[in-house]
Motif scaffolding. Structure first.
Motif, PDB file in Angstrom:
ATOM      1  N   THR A 110      -3.594 -37.647  22.810  1.00 47.57           N
ATOM      2  CA  THR A 110      -3.021 -37.373  23.995  1.00 47.57           C
ATOM      3  C   THR A 110      -4.247 -37.015  24.440  1.00 47.57           C
ATOM      4  OG1 THR A 110      -1.608 -35.932  25.130  1.00 47.57           O
ATOM      5  CG2 THR A 110      -2.554 -35.208  23.145  1.00 47.57           C
ATOM      6  N   SER A 152       1.295 -35.934  29.840  1.00 46.06           N
ATOM      7  CA  SER A 152       0.195 -37.208  28.436  1.00 46.06           C
ATOM      8  C   SER A 152       1.154 -35.716  27.112  1.00 46.06           C
ATOM      9  CB  SER A 152      -0.789 -37.372  28.392  1.00 46.06           C
ATOM     10  OG  SER A 152      -1.759 -37.970  27.134  1.00 46.06           O
ATOM     11  N   ALA A 153       0.854 -34.739  26.687  1.00 43.96           N
ATOM     12  CA  ALA A 153       0.913 -33.906  25.642  1.00 43.96           C
ATOM     13  C   ALA A 153       3.163 -34.203  25.756  1.00 43.96           C
ATOM     14  CB  ALA A 153       0.684 -32.490  26.121  1.00 43.96           C
ATOM     15  N   ALA A 160      -6.173 -34.756  20.189  1.00 43.68           N
ATOM     16  CA  ALA A 160      -6.241 -34.537  21.638  1.00 43.68           C
ATOM     17  C   ALA A 160      -7.316 -33.984  21.939  1.00 43.68           C
ATOM     18  CB  ALA A 160      -5.427 -32.850  21.679  1.00 43.68           C
ATOM     19  N   ALA A 180      -4.548 -30.281  27.226  1.00 39.47           N
ATOM     20  CA  ALA A 180      -3.299 -31.291  25.863  1.00 39.47           C
ATOM     21  C   ALA A 180      -3.027 -30.917  25.094  1.00 39.47           C
ATOM     22  CB  ALA A 180      -3.589 -32.592  26.022  1.00 39.47           C
ATOM     23  N   CYS A 200       0.893 -42.016  26.721  1.00 33.78           N
ATOM     24  CA  CYS A 200       0.120 -41.864  25.344  1.00 33.78           C
ATOM     25  C   CYS A 200      -0.136 -42.391  24.725  1.00 33.78           C
ATOM     26  CB  CYS A 200       1.137 -39.901  24.549  1.00 33.78           C
ATOM     27  SG  CYS A 200       3.306 -40.729  24.490  1.00 33.78           S
ATOM     28  N   ALA A 230      -3.535 -33.803  31.695  1.00 33.49           N
ATOM     29  CA  ALA A 230      -3.375 -33.788  30.271  1.00 33.49           C
ATOM     30  C   ALA A 230      -1.996 -32.796  29.771  1.00 33.49           C
ATOM     31  CB  ALA A 230      -4.567 -32.730  29.905  1.00 33.49           C
TER      32      ALA A 230
END
Length: 330
Positions: free
Chosen positions: A304, A319-320, A156, A14, A293, A316
């Motif tokens: 994230t 989400s990033a 993260a 992430a 997020c 991941a």
């Protein structure tokens, strides 16, 4: 306007995916990670034993891509199929995937972040040498190093670690993360002097062992070695979470010997010339956040990870991407 100076804490998938995307927008970035190398749970344990250099993928075992963004990440890292067309692994080791993402990035490794202080537009990151922070050891008394100011800070990290850092500067964000829960996992790494009469992968849905795989059967590995990664099931890992690594290794080896006898009646495991166990307290997300997020534009603080969406590595990266989009719309 979007922030220009950003600190990212955590250099797993992430964090790296966030940095890779943000770098295209002329953003000044600093990444901090407590590990010796980037990758988080997509890491590889390297040891020397029996006159050999052994590499174990003791975190994520394989990767699956359902969307174009993650497929592009795997293609760029030259990830190969194993054990079938639906799954892929890094070559020559799983850590090759995050290393490819991290190329050219400014990452402060072996830095344990202890606090975030300051305020919107002027955040500071406090960090220590991660080698000084160990379970059971008193917290270091020397003053942490301080970096900043940063316009924004991205966490993260596993949700419990992000929550702890947000309790001071943003308790309302920390409260949101309380609902996220993880399954732990004990992982056993084994090296044998001879090939075992077992299939390359074994998945179980009950008992001590949830997954066992001949790690040396993956593409790009040394096929002359007989290396196995055995991962305990979540219930066993939770019940035995506070064992020492030596105790966990001994119990899981006994369970693996029993599994081998079930798979091949009469089969007996030779004594391994290397064995070690690693505890992942936050292995797989059990109860995700339910949002892609976390971002507070007024503060310039966000979080994230796969735990926002679900228990897979691709989450991941997704989400990033969602967090970068939220930041860019600020």
């Amino acid at each position: 306007m979007p922030p220009k100076d950003i600190a990212i804490i955590g250099a797993g998938l992430a964090g790296l995916a966030c940095a890779k995307t943000l770098a295209a927008y002329d953003v000044r970035l600093r990444l901090f990670d407590k590990g010796r190398s980037p990758g988080g749970r997509m890491t590889t344990r390297r040891v020397e034993a029996g006159g050999h250099v052994l590499n174990f993928d003791h975190g994520a075992q394989y990767l699956t891509a359902h969307g174009a963004a993650f497929a592009a990440v795997l293609d760029a890292a030259n990830a190969q199929e194993w054990p079938d067309a639906g799954r892929r692994v890094g070559v020559p080791r799983m850590s090759s995937v995050p290393r490819a993402l991290a190329e050219g990035m400014d990452i402060d490794l072996m830095r344990h972040v202890t606090a975030i202080t300051g305020g919107p537009g002027a955040w500071h990151v406090h960090h220590l040498d991660a080698r000084l922070v160990r379970p059971g050891r008193p917290f270091p008394t020397q003053a942490p190093e301080v970096e900043g100011p940063f316009d924004a800070v991205i966490l993260a990290l596993p949700a419990p670690q992000a929550q702890a850092l947000l309790e001071g500067p943003a308790p309302h964000l920390a409260a949101v993360l309380q609902s996220v829960r993880f399954e732990p996992c004990w992982t056993l790494m084994l090296a044998f002097p001879e090939r075992l009469p077992l299939p390359d992968t074994i998945r179980l849905h009950q008992g001590a062992i949830g997954w066992a795989a001949r790690d040396s059967s993956k593409p790009g590995r040394d096929a002359s070695l007989e290396l196995w990664v055995v991962q305990a099931g979540p219930e066993w890992s939770r019940e035995n979470l506070e064992l020492t690594a030596e105790e966990a290794a001994a119990r899981l080896l006994e369970a693996f010997a029993g599994l081998a006898a079930e798979q091949v009646p009469g089969a007996a495991l030779p004594a391994p010339f290397y064995q070690s166990a690693h505890r992942w307290r936050h292995a797989l997300v059990e109860a995700p956040l339910g949002a892609p997020c976390l971002w507070d534009a007024s503060l310039g603080l966000g979080a994230t990870g796969d735990w926002c969406i679900g228990a897979r590595a691709e989450a991941a990266v997704d989400s990033a991407g969602a967090l970068v989009a939220a930041i860019r719309s600020t």
